[in-house]
Scaffold this motif. Structure first.
Motif, PDB file in Angstrom:
ATOM      1  N   UNK D 385       1.099  -1.171   0.372  1.00  9.31           N
ATOM      2  CA  UNK D 385       0.209  -0.049  -0.490  1.00  9.31           C
ATOM      3  C   UNK D 385       1.003   1.316  -0.146  1.00  9.31           C
ATOM      4  N   UNK D 386       1.531   0.699   0.916  1.00  8.58           N
ATOM      5  CA  UNK D 386       2.829   2.541   1.258  1.00  8.58           C
ATOM      6  C   UNK D 386       2.837   2.663  -0.349  1.00  8.58           C
ATOM      7  N   UNK D 387       3.661   1.725  -1.241  1.00  7.39           N
ATOM      8  CA  UNK D 387       4.372   2.097  -2.755  1.00  7.39           C
ATOM      9  C   UNK D 387       2.840   2.040  -3.947  1.00  7.39           C
ATOM     10  N   UNK D 388       1.762   1.963  -3.586  1.00  8.75           N
ATOM     11  CA  UNK D 388       0.813   1.498  -4.289  1.00  8.75           C
ATOM     12  C   UNK D 388       0.972   0.429  -5.316  1.00  8.75           C
ATOM     13  N   UNK D 389       1.114  -0.555  -4.899  1.00 16.58           N
ATOM     14  CA  UNK D 389       1.199  -2.020  -5.992  1.00 16.58           C
ATOM     15  C   UNK D 389       0.741  -2.914  -5.781  1.00 16.58           C
ATOM     16  N   UNK D 390       0.119  -2.958  -6.827  1.00 23.16           N
ATOM     17  CA  UNK D 390      -1.626  -3.815  -6.923  1.00 23.16           C
ATOM     18  C   UNK D 390      -1.176  -5.072  -6.107  1.00 23.16           C
ATOM     19  N   UNK D 391      -2.486  -5.684  -5.515  1.00 19.75           N
ATOM     20  CA  UNK D 391      -2.292  -6.921  -4.713  1.00 19.75           C
ATOM     21  C   UNK D 391      -1.869  -7.752  -5.370  1.00 19.75           C
ATOM     22  N   UNK D 392      -2.639  -7.969  -6.452  1.00 27.60           N
ATOM     23  CA  UNK D 392      -2.701  -9.425  -7.440  1.00 27.60           C
ATOM     24  C   UNK D 392      -0.953  -9.570  -7.474  1.00 27.60           C
ATOM     25  N   UNK D 393       0.094  -8.452  -7.143  1.00 29.79           N
ATOM     26  CA  UNK D 393       1.505  -8.630  -7.718  1.00 29.79           C
ATOM     27  C   UNK D 393       2.075  -9.393  -7.000  1.00 29.79           C
ATOM     28  N   UNK D 394       1.107  -9.392  -5.419  1.00 27.65           N
ATOM     29  CA  UNK D 394       2.442  -9.900  -4.586  1.00 27.65           C
ATOM     30  C   UNK D 394       2.170 -11.546  -5.146  1.00 27.65           C
ATOM     31  N   UNK D 395       1.741 -12.184  -5.413  1.00 27.76           N
ATOM     32  CA  UNK D 395       1.721 -13.898  -5.779  1.00 27.76           C
ATOM     33  C   UNK D 395       2.250 -13.748  -6.749  1.00 27.76           C
ATOM     34  N   UNK D 396       2.897 -13.439  -7.771  1.00 25.67           N
ATOM     35  CA  UNK D 396       3.523 -13.677  -8.538  1.00 25.67           C
ATOM     36  C   UNK D 396       4.883 -13.433  -8.520  1.00 25.67           C
ATOM     37  N   UNK D 397       5.302 -14.531  -9.164  1.00 24.32           N
ATOM     38  CA  UNK D 397       6.983 -14.513  -9.477  1.00 24.32           C
ATOM     39  C   UNK D 397       7.875 -13.384  -9.937  1.00 24.32           C
ATOM     40  N   UNK D 398       8.486 -12.654  -9.394  1.00 21.31           N
ATOM     41  CA  UNK D 398       9.341 -11.796  -9.797  1.00 21.31           C
ATOM     42  C   UNK D 398       9.904 -11.443 -11.045  1.00 21.31           C
TER      43      UNK D 398
END
Ligand SMILES: Nc1ncnc2c1ncn2[C@@H]1O[C@H](COP(=O)(O)OP(=O)(O)OP(=O)(O)O)[C@@H](O)[C@H]1O
Ligand SMILES: Nc1ncnc2c1ncn2[C@@H]1O[C@H](COP(=O)(O)OP(=O)(O)OP(=O)(O)O)[C@@H](O)[C@H]1O
Ligand SMILES: [Mg+2]
Ligand SMILES: [Mg+2]
Lengths: 323, 338, 325, 510
Positions: D385-398
């Motif tokens: 949230x601090x760097x507004x990233x999308x939630x779905x990115x969390x689970x995605x391979x880097x």
């Protein structure tokens, strides 16, 4: 999608890639041979798989961290002979029959430590370092056993591994537990996460301030201990320790790990796949004999089955991402 | 597309024999110099071995022994050369021992069935190339891991050998065949193969591209390297080398043994390149290092035999020496390889 | 003493004129069978005061290593070399070289360098001192036929490493002899690579697939003991005849404990002993006394005769000490 | 001006996301087309499709008037499309020459004509003002900038009609960028078209004829670059709303002295010793370290994080002297490095974004060695949230994250591990203007919590805008500290290039 599951610890679907193959063979066998679906045969099957599975579980963790250990076969031999000598020299008088278990595992740990030092501290390529220890340790087996098959294990020791619990052979229980622990470590624990990281990008872990060397060292010691455990299981199930015990077990182990879908390039590993791989390999060997396939055709058929299995599991065909 | 090139067209015409010849010679010198710089750790290791063994046994420093060592090294070298390329592409081939046995058995059986030597030998070579190409294909097109793919091939070829031979060797082979692969011919094939390969690796695009595949397959693909074809080629080459090695073995046995190439042969063929500083990760092709690896292994064996070290202790020593040699090499020059 | 009575082959053996150096190259040391062979050599050497040096590849299938081993031996100038080749062909080259160098050769045990090969490669082999491998499995079949009587039954064979000489020849003996006994039906021939664990797994599955096997013939004792283990696990110990081969100590114990039915014993010790005697005769210029081939006696040992066999021969089994006393 | 290439209704569907939604796109002869958009907008994806590296889910491409289907990169190349991907794709194990000619090697009577290729390589590197690069050096050991230049050289060498460059300037320095622009103009002169992606809008305005804007995979703007076009217009189109001063951040009171180097001498990758370096980083301040490429900024960062040894001098943390034998010690002392080279050092590409974020804070997220997945996820959610990233990115391979988001992940890791001294080496390389602003704000928030931040950057605007205190690392000496505002752009340049008359450094900023 699947990587999302992975983040929250679910089993990735392509870990089960071998399941259809296994079912296929199982169904075929049930039709072809009435003695296949018997409890006794299932026990044989499980027994056959167990030792390989003990080693392969550890090998999965090791390969996930982009390591490899070719010396496990020899380690199996040395721990088996070690246990035999334990009783031969009557050490059980002072340390009891179960001391042999500690001793055998310790032998394995020691060899693992040597591998760890060579790979993690000196920085040798794992492949060549463990190839060296593979030869050297086999030599030690020949020396310590003076080339003979050694018998005379304490029945209580043998009971530990070769008895039954709830009608399940103990060897199988040992193997099952090993696999469970390995799976737990890999998927649920800090260590597992770091091992994956190690296989993915060692430089990154190092830069991030993680004790990479200690981690590597540990993984090889773990592998050694499991090989030691496998050695004891073998010795107990044969109630004998042979100079060639465990030869080429490393190949079987690596084979099932890779069949299961773990990449030799590290970063991704699956104990589930390994278990299935081990089952499949045992299933093939068992089927060939039940079908009474002639001696000279067996090796060929085994090759055929392995090929079939890996082709069906091919990332191209399953659509899974190629590593 | 050269017309589309914008820059650096200058002096293209002048590229003729006159300019090429000195270039070739010069680069050869540079290469051998680099090879020496890269592998002096291994040369040191070898020297130490020779020193030790010559102290250990009066029989060691002896032309007969030297000849034995060179022959044995050459035998390993035949397969190790192919393996070096396979490893350079980031692959591995554990099926060479079985390939060796199968093609030798096929060729020998054909000869015993009255097939003339040349076609029979060719058949064996083709079979080897075929096996290699098959390995390469399933690795390339089905994206299988080289280790497991070639492991399956190991069983297949091994099994085929047993089926064809029924477990017993095929013996008394035509003189023409055995004499063509016996004695000094082993050295000729081994060193010839090595030099030829060195030439190809250093003087043709194949060299760059093969190492490229090992280094970064994706990049090569994007740059229009025919990655799959090349990889298949490399494995086929490895297959052929395995067959040649098999022929020398068969010739010296004067029989094709179903259990030939069962363990040591291919283990050493895989060990030699890595002792020589080639990394399993690929991207390197240090053929000189491979040569040193073969020499170290052969010297070690003969040395231990002649010093009358008991078999069991030999095993220990061999393991130790392999590790020692690589350690020396790593500590002297090689970057850490994981 | 009784050994003479048992093994005297050549009559009086002359006292060696010098301390001969005899090189012995075996398949492997990592197997009780070869160790007993080795002891035969050693005892004879000690008795007659000659020097033996032993060499062996790590495993029975390491053809190339054994070849290189012998080639390296040649530089060490032995007076005579006794070879136990891993295959009929892998030692041809060094053997020929030895002959060229004027080193006499004796061919001990299994893999036999055939007459044709000897001529083709100009190899001089003084004598072939060994055992009839095929014969051993014929013993198995005959014993089994005798025990099962006329109604016969199912029989199966566990063979050694496919492609190794002993395994192949023994299988051949098994099959040729079976042809003579229609009442015996061979239901399976399966390889277990001389390995006890493999034999256990194979046997377990085999009895699963063929519940009414009456007789198991294993190509060596090691595998027979593996099979025994499988029978124990399946609770079928004693239901069928199990036969091994070699008469190694463990097998003897197993026979005494009513686990193993029988083993074809033959004095590998004797082969070693005779080879040294033959060597001395040859080196002393009495080669005429040596027969071209010399086969060790072999006989079926089972519960009925095991104890007095041990009483007589026990001490010649290096591993038997623990049994006899 | 006639079109070389026209793409219409391009869609790209990935396992997780729709990267592109019906994008229309055309480019004409001799045109330099700019493509901008936030991280994850779909720029690289679009380019990968145009270059045949990936196939569109739907939509079609027309080139030179005839429709084309690119089965693979070769096919695209055959049509004259030359791609320079975002992540420099060189074979580290090969030399510069070998890389440049990879797949197009020149052969003569005696096999490879190495001399010829060497000559050509030197020629083209000279064309790009990169003579200093040794053509026979392994590319793996080259500075990032040089690597980028080699990648460009390769493409140019192999020729084409449309040159696609995905964020080439991200790892380039000022001069290098200028030489690149020189090249682009040259190509333009020959009627070749180029597509140019960058997050540095000034560059865009400087070089592009036309600028296309993508947002969430949609074509949302098309600007002819005349003098009426301004940065703000572009930003507005990109973000959807205007971004106020990107450098705005809370300035906090300066606290205790945290990290201090006392006449520290280090050796650069090229083995050169630097002048003694003395910096003081206090809690609550952002310290900037700038200088031209190759002067040793990264090396200094490596030294402060235990990756490289100190040659001379002493490091102090809160006044007490420390030695950093390895990054382990750095972590113990709560010193964290955001590495410049994100793919090689920053990320484990096989692990998910979340796993990468928590890599160094697993201890506090686990009980008895067992990772508590929900707590981990929670931490990830808070952070993203601090760097507004999308939630779905969390689970995605880097390795399936866009460049910018990868950079965010690396920064977040340090925030998770509660570093008190944060070393940021080129932290905004390749991230969009919105994200940049967030990173700066984030740095601000950090120091507000009485942590110290040291920013290593070669971007003048950045250091001038963000840092409370600035040091300049040059080949002729180590200068500073300069208080915020004590230097302007010109002044800084003068210092970096050593053309300044001795500028009086201020006393430590209090
Ligand atoms: N292989 C992939 N699998 C799944 N999603 C992907 C993949 N590659 C890219 N994406 C997603 O597609 C979207 C577009 O990515 P892309 O790399 O084109 O962004 P970008 O505009 O280049 O961003 P940046 O400026 O950071 O490079 C992003 O959401 C990214 O996460
Ligand atoms: N031998 C090397 N090992 C690791 N990285 C290197 C090496 N040489 C150069 N690099 C990388 O190349 C880049 C340039 O390094 P260099 O010291 O030349 O410039 P710098 O002072 O770090 O300036 P910048 O940070 O702008 O590159 C650095 O990011 C560094 O990581
Ligand atoms: Mg991008
Ligand atoms: Mg830098």
């Amino acid at each position: 999608m699947n990587s999302q599951n992975k983040a929250f610890g679910f089993i990735q679907d392509h870990h089960l890639q071998l399941l259809p193959v296994i079912l296929l063979v199982a169904v075929a066998m049930t039709i072809l041979s009435e003695s296949f679906m018997t409890s006794q045969n299932m026990i044989n099957l499980a027994n056959r798989v167990s030792i390989n599975l003990i080693i392969a579980s550890g090998m999965t963790l090791l390969i996930t961290s982009e390591g490899i250990d070719l010396s496990v076969g020899s380690t199996v031999g040395l721990s088996a002979v070690g246990a035999a000598i334990y009783f031969q020299n009557g050490w059980d008088a002072s340390f009891g029959p179960y001391g042999a278990i500690v001793f055998g595992v310790a032998v394995g740990a020691a060899i693992g430590l040597v591998n760890g030092i060579l790979v993690a501290l000196i920085g040798l390529p794992a492949f060549i370092a463990t190839l060296g220890t593979m030869l050297a340790v086999r030599g030690l087996v020949f020396i310590t056993s003076s080339g003979r098959t050694i018998m005379g294990f304490d029945p209580r020791f043998i009971e530990v591994f070769s008895g039954f619990t709830f009608g399940i052979p103990r060897a199988v229980i040992v193997a099952g537990l090993t696999a469970l622990v390995a799976a737990y470590v890999l998927n649920k624990t800090t260590t597992g996460r770091l091992l994956q990281g190690l296989g993915g990008n060692e430089r990154c872990l190092y830069t991030a301030g993680i004790r990479v060397k200690r981690l590597k060292l540990g993984s090889y010691v773990m592998m050694g201990m499991l090989a030691g455990l496998a050695g004891l299981t073998l010795a107990a199930s044969m109630s004998a320790a042979e100079p060639f015990a465990g030869s080429w077990y490393e190949l079987d182990a690596i084979a099932v790990v890779v069949m299961g879908g773990t990449a030799l390039t590290g970063g991704r590993g699956t104990v589930m796949g390994t278990v299935l791989g081990a089952i499949l390999l045992g299933l093939v060997a068992n089927s060939i004999i039940l079908l009474g396939i002639s001696a000279y055709y067996q090796t060929f058929v085994v090759g055929l089955m392995i090929l079939a299995a890996i082709v069906m599991g091919s990332p191209v065909l399953t659509g899974a991402r190629a590593n | 597309m050269t017309d589309a090139r914008i820059i650096g067209g200058a002096g293209r015409e002048s590229s003729g024999l006159i300019t090429m010849l000195p270039a070739a010679i010069e680069s050869m010198f540079r290469l051998s110099w680099r090879a020496l710089r890269e592998s002096w750790g291994l040369i040191l290791a070898l020297a130490i071995l020779v020193l030790i063994f010559s102290q250990a046994s009066p029989y060691f420093l002896n032309t007969l022994v030297l000849e034995r060592i060179l022959t044995n090294a050459s035998f390993t070298l035949i397969m190790a050369t192919g393996m070096t390329l396979v490893i350079a592409t980031g692959g591995i081939d554990v099926s060479i021992g079985a390939t060796l046995a199968l093609s030798s058995m096929v060729a020998a059986t054909l000869m015993n069935l009255g097939t003339p030597v040349l076609p029979a030998a060719m058949a064996g070579l083709l079979l080897g190339a075929g096996i290699g190409a098959f390995n390469g294909s399933i690795i390339s097109y089905l994206k299988l891991q080289p280790f497991i793919a070639t492991l399956a091939m190991l069983s297949l070829a091994r099994g085929m050998t047993l089926i064809i031979s029924g477990g017993s060797p095929a013996f008394d082979l035509p003189e023409a065949f055995t004499s063509a692969f016996k004695d000094e011919m082993v050295m000729v094939i081994g060193l010839g193969g090595l030099l030829l390969t060195m030439l190809v690796m250093h003087r043709t695009r194949l060299g760059i591209q093969i190492r490229g595949i090992g280094g970064n397959e994706n990049t090569c693909y994007i740059c229009g390297v025919r990655v799959n074809a090349l990889r298949i080629g490399v494995y086929a080459f490895q297959g052929i080398m395995a067959v040649l090695a098999g022929y020398t073995l068969t010739a010296s046995f004067d029989a094709a043994e179903p259990t030939a190439g069962l363990s040591t042969e291919w283990l050493e063929a895989m060990a030699a390149p890595i002792i020589g500083g080639n990394t399993m990760a690929g991207g390197r092709a240090r053929l000189f290092g491979t040569l040193m690896g073969c020499l170290i292994l052969a010297t070690m064996r003969s040395g231990l035999n002649i010093s009358g070290v008991p078999t069991a202790w030999q095993q220990v020593a061999i393991g130790g020496i392999i590790v020692g040699a690589v350690t020396l090499d790593v500590l002297t020059n090689r970057k850490k390889v994981s | 003493e009784d050994r003479m009575a048992l093994y005297e082959r050549f009559g009086e053996i002359p006292v060696p004129s010098k301390e001969y150096r005899i090189g012995v190259i075996l398949k492997t040391f990592n197997n009780d069978y070869f160790i007993d062979l080795k002891n035969g050599f050693q005892d004879a050497a000690d008795k007659y005061g000659v020097k033996v040096e032993f060499f062996a590849a790590p495993g029975e299938t390491d053809l190339l290593i054994q070849k290189q081993l012998m080639e390296d031996m040649l530089v060490r100038q032995f007076d005579l070399i006794a070879v136990n080749p891993s295959s009929t062909s892998n030692l041809l080259e060094p053997a020929a070289r030895a002959t060229k160098m004027g080193i006499p050769l004796i061919n001990v045990n299994d893999a036999y360098i055939s007459k044709e090969d000897q001529e083709k490669h100009n190899i001089d082999i003084i004598s072939f001192i060994s055992t009839d491998w095929a014969e051993q499995m014929r013993h198995h079949v005959r014993y089994c036929a005798e025990k099962l009587g006329d109604e016969g039954g199912q029989i199966a064979h566990i063979m050694g490493f496919p492609g190794s000489t002993a395994a192949t020849q023994r299988l051949e003996g098994y099959e040729t002899e079976l042809a003579k006994f229609p009442q015996l039906e061979s239901v399976a021939v399966l390889p277990a690579d001389w390995d006890r664990k493999k034999a256990m797994d194979v046997a377990a599955d085999m009895i699963q697939a063929n519940p009414d096997i009456k007789c198991l013939s294993a190509s060596n004792d090691n595998m027979a003991l593996g099979a025994i283990q499988a029978l124990k696990n399946a609770g079928k110990l004693g239901d069928m005849i199990v036969m091994g081969c070699d008469g190694i100590p463990d097998a003897v114990t197993a026979i005494q404990n009513d686990e193993l039915t029988a083993s074809v014993a033959f004095m590998q010790y004797e082969n070693g002993y005779n080879t040294i005697e033959a060597a001395i005769l040859h080196l002393e210029g009495m080669g005429d006394k040596i027969p071209e081939t010399l086969f060790a006696n072999q006989e079926i040992w089972d519960k009925s005769n095991i104890d007095d066999k041990i009483a007589n021969y026990g001490r010649y089994y290096s591993g038997m000490a623990k049994l006899t006393n | 001006m006639k079109n070389i290439l026209t793409a219409s209704k391009i869609c790209k569907q990935y396992a997780g996301t729709r990267a592109l939604k019906e994008v229309d796109f055309e480019i004409g002869e001799g045109e330099i087309l700019g493509l901008i958009g936030e991280n994850g907008a779909g720029k690289s994806t679009l380019m990968r499709i145009l270059c045949g590296i990936e196939q569109p889910t739907s939509g079609d491409i027309v080139m030179h008037g005839k429709p084309v289907e690119f089965s693979g990169p070769q096919a695209a190349q055959a049509e004259g499309i030359a791609m320079i991907p975002q992540e420099v794709l060189l074979v580290d194990e090969l030399t510069v020459v070998e890389n440049i000619f990879l797949g197009h090697e020149e052969s003569g009577a005696f096999g490879l004509s190495k001399r010829q290729m060497l000559a050509d390589t030197r020629a083209i590197l000279a064309e790009l003002d990169s003579q200093q690069v040794d053509p026979e050096h392994l590319t793996g050991n080259l500075p990032k900038g040089s690597q980028q230049m080699v990648a460009i050289a390769r493409r140019v060498m192999q020729g084409g009609d449309v040159f696609v460059m995905d964020e080439p300037t991200a790892s380039l320095t000022g001069e290098e960028t200028q030489s690149l622009f020189k090249l682009l103009k040259k190509l333009k002169g020959e009627g070749k078209a180029s597509v140019f992606i960058s997050h540095r809008l000034e560059e865009m305005l400087e070089i592009c004829d036309r600028i296309v804007v993508l947002r969430d995979g949609e074509h949302v703007g098309n600007f002819i670059n005349d003098d009426t076009l301004t940065k703000d217009k572009l930003v507005a189109a990109m973000v959807g709303s205007a971004v106020a001063n990107e450098f705005a951040r809370t300035v906090s009171h300066v606290g205790e002295l945290m990290l201090e180097t006392d006449k520290v001498v280090i050796s650069t990758f090229q083995g050169r010793k630097t002048h003694p370096i003395s910096i003081q980083a206090h809690a609550g301040e952002v310290v900037g370290i700038t200088g031209l490429a190759g002067v040793g900024k990264t090396e200094l960062a490596h030294v402060l994080s235990g990756l490289r040894p100190v040659v001379e001098g002493e490091l102090r943390l809160r006044g007490r002297s420390i030695t950093l034998r390895s990054p382990v010690d750095a972590l113990k002392n709560k010193i964290g490095l955001v590495s410049e080279d994100r793919r090689a050092e920053g990320l484990v590409l096989e692990l998910t974004a979340l796993a990468n974020m928590t890599l160094t804070s697993l201890k506090k997220l686990s009980r008895l060695g067992r990772i508590e997945k929900d707590r981990e996820r929670q931490l990830g959610l808070d952070m993203k949230d601090k760097l507004n990233m999308r939630t779905e990115y969390l689970g995605r391979d880097a390795n399936h994250l866009s460049g910018g988001n990868q950079q965010k992940v690396v920064i977040i890791r340090q925030l998770c591990s509660e570093a008190e001294v944060l070393l940021l080496d080129e932290p905004t390389k390749g991230i969009d203007i919105g994200a940049k602003a967030e990173v700066y704000r984030l740095i601000g928030d950090l120091v507000a919590e009485q942590k110290a931040a040291i920013l290593f950057s070669s971007e003048p605007q950045e250091v001038l805008g963000v840092c409370d205190k600035l040091y300049v690392l040059t080949s002729y000496g180590f200068l500073g500290p300069y208080a915020k505002g004590a230097l302007d752009y010109a002044g800084l340049m003068a210092l970096e290039f050593g053309t300044a008359t001795s500028d009086t450094p201020m006393e430590a900023a209090e």
